[in-house]
Scaffold this active site. Structure first.
Site, PDB file in Angstrom:
ATOM      1  N   LYS A  85       0.816  -1.221   0.000  1.00  0.00           N
ATOM      2  CA  LYS A  85       0.000   0.000   0.000  1.00  0.00           C
ATOM      3  C   LYS A  85       0.854   1.279   0.000  1.00  0.00           C
ATOM      4  O   LYS A  85       2.070   1.201   0.096  1.00  0.00           O
ATOM      5  CB  LYS A  85      -0.960  -0.032   1.190  1.00  0.00           C
ATOM      6  CG  LYS A  85      -1.917  -1.244   1.168  1.00  0.00           C
ATOM      7  CD  LYS A  85      -2.967  -1.181   0.058  1.00  0.00           C
ATOM      8  CE  LYS A  85      -3.539  -2.513  -0.328  1.00  0.00           C
ATOM      9  NZ  LYS A  85      -4.538  -3.095   0.523  1.00  0.00           N
TER      10      LYS A  85
HETATM   11  C1  LIG Z   1      -5.603  -4.270   0.713  1.00  0.00           C
HETATM   12  C2  LIG Z   1      -7.046  -3.964   0.720  1.00  0.00           C
HETATM   13  C3  LIG Z   1      -7.846  -4.242   1.831  1.00  0.00           C
HETATM   14  C4  LIG Z   1      -7.365  -5.040   2.981  1.00  0.00           C
HETATM   15  O1  LIG Z   1      -6.302  -4.467   3.660  1.00  0.00           O
HETATM   16  P1  LIG Z   1      -5.533  -5.333   4.771  1.00  0.00           P
HETATM   17  O2  LIG Z   1      -4.750  -4.309   5.525  1.00  0.00           O
HETATM   18  O3  LIG Z   1      -4.664  -6.302   4.027  1.00  0.00           O
HETATM   19  O4  LIG Z   1      -6.541  -6.005   5.600  1.00  0.00           O
HETATM   20  C5  LIG Z   1      -9.156  -3.795   1.815  1.00  0.00           C
HETATM   21  N1  LIG Z   1      -9.675  -3.149   0.764  1.00  0.00           N
HETATM   22  C6  LIG Z   1      -8.943  -2.890  -0.335  1.00  0.00           C
HETATM   23  C7  LIG Z   1      -9.564  -2.128  -1.457  1.00  0.00           C
HETATM   24  C8  LIG Z   1      -7.612  -3.320  -0.404  1.00  0.00           C
HETATM   25  O5  LIG Z   1      -6.909  -3.116  -1.518  1.00  0.00           O
END
Ligand SMILES: *Cc1c(COP(=O)(O)O)cnc(C)c1O
Length: 398
Positions: A196
């Protein structure tokens, strides 16, 4: 430029594989993790508190609650809102499955609503038809970092007495009419998963201006215990605690927060880098008729998380899936966000969803390819991606 595709034993555009994503971790992050390890306090403690404070300053949100993932944060929020059997929660089919799994874990019913072609975000004009007397929450995912049409979504929610949770997993750093995504509605959640915009390896942060929701979330984050455990072991705390609710083990560690504190300082720099790369991508791809890109809405200032293109393969001799395979053979790392959730076996089985249910999501799914995007990329990398796309289109045009 080779006149044979690498997938047919031609020479690939790049010698070395271009990774699809790569975390930007520098000496500062490494040193802060080492300092944390040396401090003797590893789990939720002073660094988590600092990270929450810095996040509040950055987003101008009243409350920030560090958790071990965005998924966990959204689970806690839904639980804190008493989402239960019989309740309905609206979501886009174009998000990560965990957000909708949360709804099923609470025995509530996910209701998908289709997206707009321009930015793959919820189409507000379709929401009213999805709302019933059982609807409680709308989860708005800011796809690729592009903010949803929040004024319209918030107003529909208000008219129907619904809560809006922003899935801001892609969009930390993005703003909508000057406000940070994640802080525009009742509550929001960031993700600090390894890919991210900023990362703590795994991690997440709940944001809300609602103090009651924040206190409940804080409690659910750690077993439903009425005091933060770390306080119990310091001189300001005591051995006494009460378990007042059925909570979870969703707290963030100080090792993660150490990473997050440094990453957050770099976020505006990362955002600028991502923006510059996206602009260069758009320029490099502009003259390819088969390729189009997503549109930023007016009043938004996105921190692009991924760079999805839409490829119209109808004039090509190969399918989009084959095109993706061919790109990988040219040594270009790619991905796809997302396979529409309603086509996944879990939701076909539990919700009886099927092909044809969400035509826009299905149409864009046939076209979408996510190209590499991360701060360490160079213009040369983007030239390689654009040249690989051009090479394949020229080779495979009907
Ligand atoms: C990565 C992601 C999540 C989940 O995030 P985590 O921290 O891995 O639980 C939720 N929604 C979207 C759109 C994502 O890309």
């Amino acid at each position: 430029m080779s006149d044979t595709a690498a997938i047919e034993n031609g020479t690939p555009i790049r010698k070395e594989f271009l990774q699809f994503c790569k975390a930007s971790i520098g000496e500062e992050e490494i040193n802060e993790v080492i300092n944390t390890l040396k401090s003797g306090w590893l789990t939720t403690g002073p660094r988590c508190l600092d990270f929450e404070e810095e996040m509040k300053k950055y987003t101008k949100c009243k409350e920030a609650i560090a958790v071990n993932s965005c998924t966990a944060g959204a689970h806690i929020l839904l639980k804190a809102l008493n989402i239960n059997q019989g309740d309905e929660v609206i979501s886009t089919p174009m998000t990560f499955t965990s957000m909708v799994n949360n709804i099923l874990h609470l025995k509530a019913k996910p209701i998908f609503s289709d997206v707009k072609e321009t930015d793959i975000n919820l189409d507000p004009d379709l929401l009213n038809d999805k709302i019933t007397k059982n609807t409680k929450v709308i989860i708005a995912t800011h796809y690729a970092g592009l903010p949803c049409d929040m004024d319209k979504i918030n107003s529909i929610a208000k008219d129907n007495n619904l809560v809006v949770i922003e899935d801001a997993a892609h969009s930390i750093g993005s703003t909508y009419k000057g406000k940070h995504t994640g802080t525009i509605s009742d509550a929001g959640v960031y993700s600090f998963y390894a890919t991210k915009n900023i990362t703590t390896g795994e991690g997440g942060m709940i944001l809300t201006d609602n103090e009651e929701l924040a206190n409940k979330s804080r409690m659910l984050r750690l077993h439903g215990i009425s005091k933060d455990a770390w306080k119990r072991y310091t001189k300001e705390g005591s051995w006494y605690y009460e378990v007042v609710d059925l909570g979870y083990k969703y707290n963030m560690t100080d090792i993660q927060a150490a990473l997050g504190l440094v990453q957050l300082k770099k976020l505006e720099y990362f955002k600028e880098k991502r923006r510059t790369l996206v602009e260069y991508y758009k320029k490099s791809l502009a003259d390819i008729d088969e390729v189009s890109t997503l549109k930023e809405s007016e009043g938004t200032n996105p921190c692009w998380h991924i760079f999805p293109i839409k490829l119209d393969a109808s004039g090509l001799k190969i399918s989009k899936q084959e095109f993706m395979q061919a790109l990988i053979k040219e040594n270009i790392g790619i991905s796809l966000h997302f396979i529409p959730l309603h086509l996944q076996p879990l939701f076909r089985n539990t919700l009886k969803t099927k092909e044809g249910d969400f035509p826009v999501a299905e149409k864009v799914y046939q076209q979408l390819i996510s190209l590499p995007l991360y701060p360490e990329m160079t213009n040369q990398d983007i030239d390689d991606v654009a040249n690989a796309i051009k090479k394949l289109i020229n080779l495979y045009r009907k």
